[in-house]
Design a protein around this motif. Structure first.
Motif, short mmCIF file in Angstrom:
data_model
loop_
_atom_site.label_atom_id
_atom_site.label_comp_id
_atom_site.label_asym_id
_atom_site.label_seq_id
_atom_site.Cartn_x
_atom_site.Cartn_y
_atom_site.Cartn_z
N UNK A 138 0.83 -1.21 0.00
CA UNK A 138 0.00 0.00 0.00
C UNK A 138 0.87 1.26 0.00
N UNK A 139 1.92 1.24 0.80
CA UNK A 139 2.82 2.40 0.88
C UNK A 139 3.46 2.66 -0.48
N UNK A 140 3.98 1.61 -1.10
CA UNK A 140 4.63 1.76 -2.41
C UNK A 140 3.67 2.31 -3.46
N UNK A 141 2.43 1.77 -3.44
CA UNK A 141 1.43 2.24 -4.41
C UNK A 141 1.05 3.69 -4.13
N UNK A 142 0.90 4.02 -2.88
CA UNK A 142 0.55 5.40 -2.50
C UNK A 142 1.65 6.36 -2.93
N UNK A 143 2.89 5.98 -2.67
CA UNK A 143 4.01 6.85 -3.02
C UNK A 143 4.20 6.97 -4.53
N UNK A 144 3.63 6.01 -5.26
CA UNK A 144 3.69 6.06 -6.73
C UNK A 144 2.50 6.81 -7.31
N UNK A 145 1.66 7.34 -6.44
CA UNK A 145 0.54 8.15 -6.90
C UNK A 145 -0.74 7.38 -7.17
N UNK A 146 -0.85 6.16 -6.68
CA UNK A 146 -2.06 5.36 -6.91
C UNK A 146 -3.21 5.91 -6.06
N UNK A 147 -4.28 6.34 -6.73
CA UNK A 147 -5.41 6.96 -6.02
C UNK A 147 -6.20 5.97 -5.18
N UNK A 148 -6.30 4.73 -5.64
CA UNK A 148 -7.03 3.71 -4.88
C UNK A 148 -6.30 3.42 -3.57
N UNK A 149 -4.98 3.32 -3.62
CA UNK A 149 -4.19 3.10 -2.41
C UNK A 149 -4.39 4.25 -1.44
N UNK A 150 -4.40 5.48 -1.96
CA UNK A 150 -4.62 6.65 -1.10
C UNK A 150 -6.00 6.58 -0.43
N UNK A 151 -7.00 6.18 -1.22
CA UNK A 151 -8.38 6.09 -0.72
C UNK A 151 -8.48 5.04 0.40
#
Length: 923
Positions: A138-151
Motif C-alpha cells: 500500500x505504501x509503495x502504491x501510495x508513493x507512486x501516486x495510486x489513487x485507490x491506495x490513497x483512498x
C-alpha cells in the motif's frame, strides 16, 4: 480423486457420530473440489460448490490460498461459475480475514481494471488483518501516486472498518441456564480428557457439560428464539482453573452467534455470569470472542441487626439469595444503562462489564479486531502524514501524585506502549505492553495455530525475546491422537519461529518438559512480561499471565498484550518454619491464613500477589507463584534479593545452554540471545546499576497479608471436600486442612509426585525418604501405588549425576523408555513406584488417570472432578493436594499418616526450607 474420496468416506464416518463434514484446511483437497466445480458435468459438482463456499477454513491455511486464487480467477473472468458471480466472489473474500485473501484483494485493488479495483477497495476497507508485506504494498502504491491506495489509507486512518460497524444494541434479552453450583471449572466446559479434539470445534462441542445440559440449552433456545442463553455459575465463579479458549468456544458454539455464514462452527458473543463473577483468565477469553461476562452478586452474606456476619456451624458465612437466576429466568441486560433487569425491576449495576474498551470488543466481535485495527489506523495516519482521529476510547490513565509503585506497576510502566510520555501509571490504568516471553502448550497449541492462521500471521513478532512450544500435556502416552496432532503442531510452531520441544527434523531428542518450568528457565529478567497458554503460567521471575490460546496467538503475532494494570496484594512472612515442615505447607497456609484474616473473603481473587520470598531461588519459589492460580489471583510477582536473583539467573543460563547444546536453538539464535540478556541483567545487579526489582516503600496495595510461620505446626492439605452439604463449597481449593484432621486413618489409593508444583528438591526428598524407610523397616513396601513424573529432563539428568536417580530406580517397578513410549494409557496400577516420563502426567487428566472413585494424595495443583480422579457409583473420587513427604508416606502406609508418624519419617530429611527475607528496602 483419492483425496476427495477419502473426505467423503470421513463424512460418512462423522455422520455416525452426529457430526457434519469437517471444515477443509488442506490445499490438495480443495484443489480437487475446485476442479470438480469447473467441470460442469461432474457428479460431485453440487457438493463441491457447497464445500467450497461454506466449509473452507479461512486465514492462512493452504486451503484458503486455493480458495482466494480461484475467487480471483472468477472476478477477473478467467473462470466462470454461474453460482459464484464476481460480486459474490468479493463477498466470500471479505469473510476470509487475511493472508491469501488480502494478497488477492491488493492485486485487484492495485490492478489496471478501475471497476474491479474500486470493488476490491470497498472490501479492503473492511479488513484489519494486514501485515508488513501487505502494508508495504500500500505504501509503495501510495508513493507512486495510486489513487485507490490513497483512498484505502484514508479509510484506514479514519478506522472506518470499525466506525461503520453496526452499533451495539441498547439491550439484550437473555434466558438463564445454571451450568453448576459453586465454582465452575473450565474442565466442565472443555474436559482435559477431550483435549485431542479441541481443533475440531464441532466434535469438541459435544463434550461441554453433558448431553443432558446440551439438550436443556437447546430446549431453552426453542422456547425463547429471540433471547440469548446466559450460562451461570450459581454461588460461584465462572471459568476457574485452566485458561481454555476451547471452553469459551464451546459456550459460544451452544449459546452464541455464528461469526460468518461461510465459516462453520466459529461462533462469537457468548454471555456468561457467576455469583462471584468470572475468573480473570476466562474473562479475557470471553473478550476475545466479543462476549459478555457478568458479576451477578445474587447471593450475599447474611448480616445480623448489628451488621455482623452470621456464620454456620462450620464458621462459614451464611449466604442469602438477593434475587433468583434459576434456569429459565428471563432477564434484560440494559447496555445503555449498564444495569440488569427482571422485567421492570432493577437487579444490579453491571457497568464493569461494559467499560468503553469492552464495548469496543462487543461491537467489533472480539478483541483481536480492536488490537489490529488500532495498529492499522496508526500505520495509515503515519503514512499519510496526518494525526489519527480519535476513534477508539482513550486508554484510561490513572496516576496518583506522590504515590509509589508496586512491583507490577513498575513492570507495566517499564513495558508500556503508546502511553502519555512522562506519565506514571497506577493500578486501574489500561495499558498496551510489550511481551518478552510467550509459551504455547500442546493441548491448546493446535488452537493457537488455528488462531494464528485466522489472523493471517506467518512469523513471530521480532519484539518477543523468546517463545516456546511444549510437549508436556501429551507426554504420558504417545497414542494415535498424539502421533497425529503433535508433529503437525511442532512443525507449524517451528516454522513460525518458536523453540519447540520436538524437532520437526528429528535431530534433537524430544523434550516433554513441563511448559511452566521451561518458561521459568527462559525468563531471564525479572522486569519481563510473560504470556502463556495455561493458567499456571506464573513465573517466579517477571510477571506472567496465563492466557487462552487466542491471546497467546496475539502475543506471538504482535509482541503485545493489552490489559488494565491490576491491583496488588502484598504477602510477607514472620516467624520461623518448623524443622519438619516443607515449603509446600507454607503455600497452603498462606491461603488458609488469608481467608481467616479477611473473614472468608478471598482478597487474592483477580489481583496480583506480590510475595516477598527473597531467599528462595526461582525453582523453589515457583511452588508459591504456581499455586497462586488456585488462589484465583490474576498473576504473581516474587520479590527476590540480589544474590538470590543472581543465583536463579545462573541456573537459567545453565539450562538454556543445555537446550543450545541439544541443538534446540533456531536460525535467529533466540536461546543465545536469552543468555546474553541474562548476562546483562547479572552485570547490572552486581554493579548496583539496577538492583533486583522491589516495590516502592510508599506503594499502595489492595490488601496486605502477613503469614505467621509459627502457626504452621503440621502439614497442610488442600481438600476438595467432596461431601460438603453445600455443593458450592466443593472443589474450591479454599478448604485447607491440617494433617491431624484425618486422624491417620483416611485410606489413600494412589500417590502422585509430579506436575509443575515440584522441583528438583522434591525428587531428592523422595530419594532420601525411601532410603530412610528402608533403613527403618529393612525394605520399602508400598501399600498404594506411587506415580512419579519429574517436571523436566534437566532435573532427571541432574539427579542422575548426583546419584538420586539410581536410588529411585532401585525402588521402582517401572521406568519410562523414550525409545518405546507408552502407546496406551494406564487403567490400573500396582502397589509400586512408577518412574514416568517428564511431563504433566496425572495432573492433566487428558491421558493418564486414577481409577474411578480413588482417593489420591498428590503434589499437583488441581483437585477438580475429571482431572486426576473421577467418581464411581457409591464413592466420589478425591484428589487431596499436599507436600512430597506427605505423598510418599501416604503411599507407604496406604493411608494418611499421623503427625507423629510424619515427624519421625522426615527426621534428617533436607526439606524445602524458607525464612523471611532479611530486609525489604525500596530500590
Amino acid at each position: 480423486m483419492e483425496t476427495y474420496s477419502d473426505y467423503i468416506q470421513e463424512i460418512e464416518e462423522r455422520k455416525s457420530q452426529g457430526l457434519h463434514p469437517k471444515p477443509i484446511d488442506g490445499a490438495e483437497l480443495l484443489s480437487e473440489i475446485i476442479a470438480q466445480i469447473k467441470d460442469v458435468h461432474n457428479e460431485n459438482r453440487a457438493d463441491s460448490l457447497n464445500f467450497f463456499i461454506y466449509n473452507t477454513i479461512p486465514g492462512t491455511t493452504s486451503a484458503a490460498g486455493e480458495k482466494a486464487k480461484f475467487l480471483k480467477e472468477i472476478i477477473l473472468g478467467e473462470s466462470v461459475v454461474n453460482e459464484i458471480t464476481p460480486t459474490f466472489a468479493f463477498e466470500l473474500l471479505s469473510h476470509m480475514k487475511g493472508g491469501p485473501s488480502i494478497k488477492v484483494l491488493l492485486d485487484l485493488a492495485l490492478g489496471n481494471d478501475a471497476a474491479i479495483a474500486n470493488e476490491a477497495a470497498k472490501v479492503l476497507k473492511t479488513q484489519v488483518y494486514l501485515y508488513e508485506a501487505d502494508t508495504e504494498r500500500l505504501v509503495q502504491a501510495f508513493e507512486s501516486g495510486n489513487e485507490v491506495a490513497k483512498e484505502i489509507l484514508e479509510s484506514y486512518a479514519k478506522a472506518e472498518f470499525f466506525t461503520k460497524l453496526p452499533a451495539v444494541p441498547n439491550e439484550i434479552k437473555v434466558v438463564t441456564y445454571i451450568a453448576g453450583e459453586g465454582d465452575i471449572s473450565t474442565d466442565l466446559l472443555s474436559p482435559g480428557n477431550q483435549a485431542h479434539s479441541r481443533s475440531d470445534r464441532e466434535l469438541h462441542g459435544k463434550c461441554m457439560i453433558s448431553p443432558k445440559a446440551q439438550d436443556e440449552i437447546k430446549a431453552l433456545q426453542a422456547q425463547h428464539p429471540d433471547k440469548s442463553v446466559m450460562l451461570i455459575a450459581e454461588k460461584g465463579t465462572m471459568g476457574v482453573g485452566s485458561s481454555r479458549m476451547s471452553g469459551v468456544n464451546n459456550v459460544a458454539l451452544w449459546t452464541g452467534k455464528q461469526a460468518s455464514p461461510y465459516v462453520p462452527f466459529v461462533n462469537f458473543a457468548p454471555i456468561v455470569a457467576g455469583t462471584n463473577g468470572i475468573s480473570p483468565i476466562f474473562l479475557t477469553t470471553v473478550d476475545v470472542t466479543g462476549g459478555i461476562g457478568l458479576d451477578l452478586k445474587n447471593w450475599v452474606k447474611k448480616l445480623d441487626e448489628n451488621g455482623n456476619l452470621i456464620r454456620n456451624e462450620s464458621g462459614d458465612p451464611i449466604l442469602e439469595e438477593a434475587y433468583s437466576v434459576a434456569t429459565g429466568t428471563v432477564l434484560t441486560i440494559n447496555i445503555k444503562e449498564k444495569k440488569l433487569y427482571n422485567g421492570d425491576k432493577e437487579l444490579i449495576d453491571i457497568s464493569k462489564a461494559f467499560t468503553p474498551q469492552k464495548m469496543e470488543f462487543i461491537k467489533a466481535g472480539g478483541s483481536y479486531a480492536i488490537v489490529f485495527g488500532k495498529k492499522l489506523q496508526t500505520f495509515a495516519a503515519k503514512t499519510l502524514g496526518i494525526e489519527a482521529p480519535l476513534v477508539y476510547a482513550p486508554s484510561k490513565e490513572i496516576s496518583h501524585e506522590g504515590q509509589g509503585l508496586t512491583a507490577v506497576e513498575k513492570i507495566f510502566n517499564n513495558n508500556a506502549v503508546g502511553t502519555t510520555p512522562g506519565k506514571v501509571l497506577h493500578a486501574g490504568s489500561d495499558v498496551r505492553v510489550t511481551v518478552n516471553i510467550v509459551g504455547s502448550q500442546d493441548t491448546t497449541g493446535l488452537m493457537t495455530a488455528q488462531e494464528l492462521e485466522s489472523m493471517a500471521a506467518t512469523i513471530i513478532s521480532p519484539i518477543v525475546d523468546g517463545a516456546y512450544q511444549s510437549g508436556c500435556h501429551t507426554a504420558s502416552v504417545w497414542d494415535k491422537k498424539a502421533q497425529a496432532n503433535i508433529p503437525k503442531l511442532m512443525q507449524f510452531m517451528n516454522d513460525f519461529g518458536l523453540i519447540t520441544a520436538r524437532d520437526p527434523k528429528g535431530v534433537y531428542h524430544a523434550m516433554t518438559d513441563v511448559i511452566h518450568k521451561v518458561l521459568n528457565d527462559i525468563t531471564v529478567d525479572e522486569w519481563s512480561i510473560i504470556i502463556g497458554g495455561d493458567s499456571h503460567t506464573r513465573m517466579s521471575k517477571g510477571v506472567a499471565f496465563g492466557a487462552d490460546s487466542g491471546t497467546v496467538a496475539l502475543a506471538l503475532a504482535t509482541g503485545e498484550a493489552s490489559m488494565p494494570i491490576p491491583e496488588s496484594v502484598k504477602v510477607t512472612f514472620k516467624g520461623e518454619m518448623k524443622t519438619y515442615m516443607d515449603f509446600r505447607d507454607v503455600v497452603h497456609a498462606t491461603q488458609s491464613q488469608m481467608l481467616k484474616q479477611f473473614g472468608g473473603e478471598n482478597v487474592f481473587q483477580g489481583k496480583i500477589i506480590e510475595v516477598h520470598l527473597g531467599t528462595l531461588t526461582a525453582d523453589q519459589a515457583f511452588t508459591f507463584t504456581d499455586w497462586t492460580a488456585e488462589m484465583k489471583a490474576k498473576a504473581s510477582i516474587c520479590i527476590s534479593e540480589d544474590d538470590t536473583l543472581i543465583e536463579s539467573l545462573e541456573i537459567s543460563k545453565s539450562r538454556i545452554q543445555i537446550m543450545i547444546d541439544k541443538g534446540m536453538d533456531n536460525h535467529i539464535h533466540v536461546l543465545k540471545g536469552l543468555v546474553a540478556i541474562a548476562n546483562k541483567r547479572i552485570a547490572e545487579i552486581k554493579s548496583g546499576e539496577k538492583p533486583a526489582l522491589t516495590p516502592d516503600a510508599n506503594a499502595k496495595y489492595y490488601a496486605e497479608v502477613v503469614v505467621d510461620l509459627d502457626q504452621i505446626a503440621e502439614p497442610m492439605i488442600a481438600d476438595p471436600d467432596v461431601n460438603n452439604a453445600d455443593v458450592s463449597k466443593r472443589y474450591t481449593h479454599d478448604t485447607i486442612r491440617p494433617l491431624s484432621f484425618y486422624g491417620g486413618t483416611k485410606t489413600v489409593d494412589l500417590g502422585f509426585i509430579g506436575s509443575c508444583m515440584v522441583h528438583k528438591g522434591d525428587m531428592k526428598i523422595l530419594a532420601q525418604m525411601l532410603k530412610n524407610i528402608e533403613a527403618q523397616n529393612g525394605k520399602v513396601e508400598f501399600k498404594a501405588p506411587l506415580v512419579v513424573a519429574p517436571p523436566t529432563y534437566n532435573i532427571v539428568d541432574e539427579l542422575k549425576a548426583e546419584g538420586d536417580w539410581a536410588v529411585l530406580q532401585k525402588y521402582s517397578g517401572f521406568e519410562f523408555d523414550d525409545n518405546n513410549p507408552k502407546a496406551v494409557a494406564r487403567t490400573e496400577y500396582e502397589k509400586m513406584l512408577y518412574l514416568e516420563r517428564p511431563g504433566c502426567n496425572l495432573c492433566m487428566g487428558n491421558q493418564e488417570k486414577a481409577s474411578k472413585g480413588d482417593t489420591v494424595m498428590a503434589t499437583s495443583t488441581r483437585l477438580f472432578q475429571g482431572r486426576v480422579v473421577e467418581d464411581k457409583e457409591g464413592k466420589k473420587g478425591e484428589s487431596l493436594l499436599s507436600s512430597t513427604p506427605v505423598v510418599v508416606l501416604s503411599t507407604v502406609l496406604g493411608r494418611t499418616p499421623s503427625i507423629e508418624e510424619y515427624v519421625a519419617a522426615v527426621k534428617g530429611i533436607n526439606l524445602t526450607k524458607f525464612a523471611p527475607p532479611h530486609k525489604l528496602l525500596a530500590k
